[in-house]
Design an enzyme around this catalytic site. Sequence first.
Site, PDB file in Angstrom:
ATOM      1  N   CYS A 100      92.914  50.120  71.980  1.00 44.61           N
ATOM      2  CA  CYS A 100      92.211  49.257  72.933  1.00 44.61           C
ATOM      3  C   CYS A 100      90.747  49.428  72.608  1.00 44.61           C
ATOM      4  CB  CYS A 100      92.482  49.650  74.383  1.00 44.61           C
ATOM      5  SG  CYS A 100      91.487  48.661  75.533  1.00 44.61           S
TER       6      CYS A 100
ATOM      7  N   CYS B  75      88.482  49.590  76.081  1.00 51.10           N
ATOM      8  CA  CYS B  75      88.567  50.737  76.989  1.00 51.10           C
ATOM      9  C   CYS B  75      89.730  51.615  76.549  1.00 51.10           C
ATOM     10  CB  CYS B  75      88.668  50.293  78.447  1.00 51.10           C
ATOM     11  SG  CYS B  75      89.813  48.952  78.771  1.00 51.10           S
ATOM     12  N   SER B  76      90.822  51.614  77.267  1.00 49.80           N
ATOM     13  CA  SER B  76      91.904  52.541  76.895  1.00 49.80           C
ATOM     14  C   SER B  76      93.265  52.005  77.296  1.00 49.80           C
ATOM     15  CB  SER B  76      91.664  53.890  77.569  1.00 49.80           C
ATOM     16  OG  SER B  76      91.607  53.694  78.974  1.00 49.80           O
ATOM     17  N   CYS B  77      93.449  50.675  77.313  1.00 46.26           N
ATOM     18  CA  CYS B  77      94.732  50.093  77.707  1.00 46.26           C
ATOM     19  C   CYS B  77      95.838  50.658  76.807  1.00 46.26           C
ATOM     20  CB  CYS B  77      94.679  48.573  77.589  1.00 46.26           C
ATOM     21  SG  CYS B  77      93.430  47.851  78.679  1.00 46.26           S
TER      22      CYS B  77
HETATM   23 FE    FE Z   1      91.706  48.923  77.992  1.00 46.27          FE
END
Ligand code: FE
Length: 198
Positions: A106, A109-111
Amino acid sequence: MSGVHDHHGSAEMTRRVDALVARLAHRGLVTDAAIAETIESFLTHAKPSNGFRIVARAWSDDAFRARLLDDANAAVAELGIDLSHWAPVTLRVVENTADVHNMIVCTLCSCYPIALLGPSPAWYKSAEYRARAVSEPRAVLAEFGVELPERTRIRVWDSTSEMRYLVLPRRPAGSDGLDEQRLATLVTRNGLIGTALV
Ligand code: FE
């Protein structure tokens, strides 16, 4: 749900969520305990063994594999893995072949498919991985010990809050006689992110 998933502008999101929760609590619509219980329940069911089961079934059952690649949400539901709490996230499973190796990231962000793999590792959320997975995926893979032939193309899938990916690794050579339970023990979390071969 801050702490479960870091979103774009997470400080602002945390502030807004806190304000919303405070208003709902003030009206007696939710309690902190109920929210904590919901998060607890989600995290209890969010574990990498879900992802391992999916892969083992796909390796064992060609019809399931085809359905998984076509409509992953529906195929995962067949296994009794409930993703309804996760809606409206679309899951897409991408299959490794001799010609193509997939990896997920991602960049914003951090999906991450937490429901199928549990909480994400720290490196997945790092700025370094998020940038380099796209700019130099082959070098990143080498650092994870994955050396691919030059002819193997690397496809990098950028996750979003609406779209999550899961890599379907290639079935290891020599695993022909194994049943699903044994196959599931061969799969690793990194294999499902694409930073390991299996
Ligand atoms: Fe994310």
